[in-house]
Enzyme design. Structure first.
Site, PDB file in Angstrom:
ATOM      1  N   CYS A   1     -38.572  32.443 -27.418  1.00  0.00           N
ATOM      2  CA  CYS A   1     -39.548  33.346 -27.311  1.00  0.00           C
ATOM      3  C   CYS A   1     -39.739  34.236 -26.058  1.00  0.00           C
ATOM      4  CB  CYS A   1     -40.824  33.009 -27.717  1.00  0.00           C
ATOM      5  SG  CYS A   1     -42.220  34.227 -27.871  1.00  0.00           S
TER       6      CYS A   1
ATOM      7  N   PRO B   1     -36.679  32.751 -37.897  1.00  0.00           N
ATOM      8  CA  PRO B   1     -38.250  32.813 -37.730  1.00  0.00           C
ATOM      9  C   PRO B   1     -38.868  33.962 -37.018  1.00  0.00           C
ATOM     10  CG  PRO B   1     -37.170  31.237 -35.956  1.00  0.00           C
ATOM     11  CD  PRO B   1     -36.192  31.850 -36.924  1.00  0.00           C
ATOM     12  N   MET B   2     -40.026  34.542 -37.417  1.00  0.00           N
ATOM     13  CA  MET B   2     -40.596  35.839 -37.027  1.00  0.00           C
ATOM     14  C   MET B   2     -42.026  35.580 -37.167  1.00  0.00           C
ATOM     15  SD  MET B   2     -37.997  38.827 -38.428  1.00  0.00           S
ATOM     16  CE  MET B   2     -38.069  38.188 -40.224  1.00  0.00           C
ATOM     17  N   ALA B   3     -42.814  35.571 -36.250  1.00  0.00           N
ATOM     18  CA  ALA B   3     -44.228  35.411 -36.015  1.00  0.00           C
ATOM     19  C   ALA B   3     -44.719  36.730 -36.753  1.00  0.00           C
ATOM     20  CB  ALA B   3     -44.547  35.341 -34.798  1.00  0.00           C
TER      21      ALA B   3
ATOM     22  N   ASN C   1     -27.210  34.572 -34.244  1.00  0.00           N
ATOM     23  CA  ASN C   1     -28.148  35.515 -34.645  1.00  0.00           C
ATOM     24  C   ASN C   1     -27.999  36.619 -33.908  1.00  0.00           C
ATOM     25  OD1 ASN C   1     -31.338  35.625 -33.762  1.00  0.00           O
ATOM     26  ND2 ASN C   1     -30.977  36.028 -35.748  1.00  0.00           N
TER      27      ASN C   1
ATOM     28  N   GLY D   1     -32.962  38.108 -39.138  1.00  0.00           N
ATOM     29  CA  GLY D   1     -34.429  38.492 -38.807  1.00  0.00           C
ATOM     30  C   GLY D   1     -34.968  39.651 -39.494  1.00  0.00           C
ATOM     31  N   ARG D   2     -34.856  40.728 -38.443  1.00  0.00           N
ATOM     32  CA  ARG D   2     -35.374  42.119 -38.971  1.00  0.00           C
ATOM     33  C   ARG D   2     -34.564  42.544 -40.070  1.00  0.00           C
ATOM     34  NH1 ARG D   2     -34.965  44.107 -32.788  1.00  0.00           N
ATOM     35  NH2 ARG D   2     -33.256  42.666 -33.371  1.00  0.00           N
TER      36      ARG D   2
ATOM     37  N   ASP E   1     -28.981  41.330 -35.019  1.00  0.00           N
ATOM     38  CA  ASP E   1     -28.494  42.177 -35.456  1.00  0.00           C
ATOM     39  C   ASP E   1     -27.807  42.335 -36.720  1.00  0.00           C
ATOM     40  OD1 ASP E   1     -30.002  43.709 -33.598  1.00  0.00           O
ATOM     41  OD2 ASP E   1     -28.474  44.454 -32.377  1.00  0.00           O
TER      42      ASP E   1
END
Ligand SMILES: Cc1cc2nc3c(=O)[nH]c(=O)nc-3n(C[C@H](O)[C@H](O)[C@H](O)COP(=O)(O)O)c2cc1C
Length: 329
Positions: free
Chosen positions: A108, A17-19, A208, A232-233, A210
């Site tokens: 978060c 998840p990434m806001a 999770n 994510g990123r 990197d």
């Protein structure tokens, strides 16, 4: 292989998840590239119980996105339970579908959230983690999952205790971002703590932090023994990472995307976002992500500056097409 609800995940490949990023457009594109499961941007449980319209928009899921869990944040068990109940039982009109699970945000690090006792602040109190997970579990028929960090800071690494509390509360799966709250998104990921969590609970654990390549994915899985990984990123501007990871897992060669494919995919994602939210909202929201598809292009900074000025799809299409032509001269 992971089983979550009715979903069987062959590789255990999650989009984290990434806001501001993991919206319907990104989830759709990543699903197309091999992500087997994704999680929405975090949604305020309080706002859900207040009936906030914008929050419901974030909670909408389309069938072409694959399996999607809805992530909620908050600190009060009763409100978290009510929000989970509303989100899993409301009428899904307009072609929207039910989430496949309710995920609870316990990671978060942002000040505004942390200072309200939400997100990673929950890690200060494993007993509260137990009560929140239980309250959510008692209020939904969907599987309940939890995502947390290694701990609050270097001196308070308690991911194992938190994961065990969540498991006792009824969680079906845990995702661990191997950083502390104090680290935010920098410094190295503690794989050891993820490994310790994996060895301490009986439910699937997703590692999770990197993962930027197929090799990183295999290293993470081998080191931690985790059942899956969340990206994510590494998927921002590079949804192809899911294909790369699957190829690596199968010991097959991965053919990196061509510049044309990058541009085509960036424009597809932008188009999906516009169809969903309209140009006025989608373009400012998507600029960063679209520009990151072109970060390996010569003159990427100049391209980014142009994208930042654009307000219409046609303009961005022209900027990207020109950049591609210059790159291939
Ligand atoms: C811009 C941004 C927004 C994020 N939003 C959320 C969120 O809404 N919920 C959540 O659990 N984690 C959120 N995260 C954390 C990511 O899910 C992930 O745990 C973290 O980025 C580490 O994984 P990565 O190195 O693959 O990016 C966010 C991260 C970033 C960079």
């Amino acid at each position: 292989m992971i089983k979550i609800g009715n979903n069987i995940l062959e590789y255990g490949l999650f989009l984290a998840p990434m806001a501001g990023f993991s919206d319907r457009a990104m989830r759709r594109v990543c699903s197309d590239m091999g992500a087997e499961y994704s999680v929405t941007e975090m949604i305020s449980a309080k706002a859900v119980t207040f009936g906030d319209k914008k929050t419901y928009t974030l909670a909408n899921i389309r069938p072409d996105e694959g399996a999607v869990a809805l992530q909620i944040f908050g600190s009060e068990p009763q409100i978290m339970g009510r929000a989970a109940n509303i989100l899993s039982t409301r009428a899904f009109g307009n072609g929207y579908v039910s989430p496949c699970a309710i995920d609870i945000n316990m990671g978060c690090p942002v000040h505004k959230i942390f200072s309200n006792g939400e997100g990673s602040a929950l890690m200060r109190d494993p007993e509260l983690i137990y009560r929140i997970t239980k309250a959510v579990k008692e209020n939904t028929d969907l599987p309940v999952t939890v995502k947390h960090r290694a701990g609050i800071d270097r001196d308070h690494i308690n991911a194992v205790e938190c994961a065990m509390a969540a498991e006792s509360g009824g969680a079906s799966l845990i995702t661990v971002h191997g950083r502390t709250r104090v680290q935010m998104y920098s410094g190295s990921v503690d794989k050891e703590i993820i490994k310790n969590v994996k060895q301490s609970v009986h439910i699937p654990v997703i590692a999770n932090g990197d993962i930027l390549s197929g090799r990183d994915a295999l290293d993470m899985l081998e080191y931690t023994g985790a059942d899956g990984i969340a990206i994510g990123r590494g998927a921002v501007g590079n949804p192809f990472i899911f294909k790369e990871i699957i190829s690596t897992m199968r010991s097959e060669a991965f053919i990196p995307p061509t510049l044309e494919e990058k541009v085509k995919t960036a424009l597809w994602q932008l188009k999906l976002a516009i169809e969903d939210k309209g140009e006025r909202v989608a373009i400012p929201e998507s600029r960063k992500q679209i520009a990151s598809y072109l970060h390996s292009f010569r003159g990427a900074a100049a391209i980014r500056a142009k994208i930042n000025q654009a307000t219409e799809y046609g303009e961005i299409e022209r900027i990207l097409t020109d950049a591609l032509n210059e790159e291939t001269i």
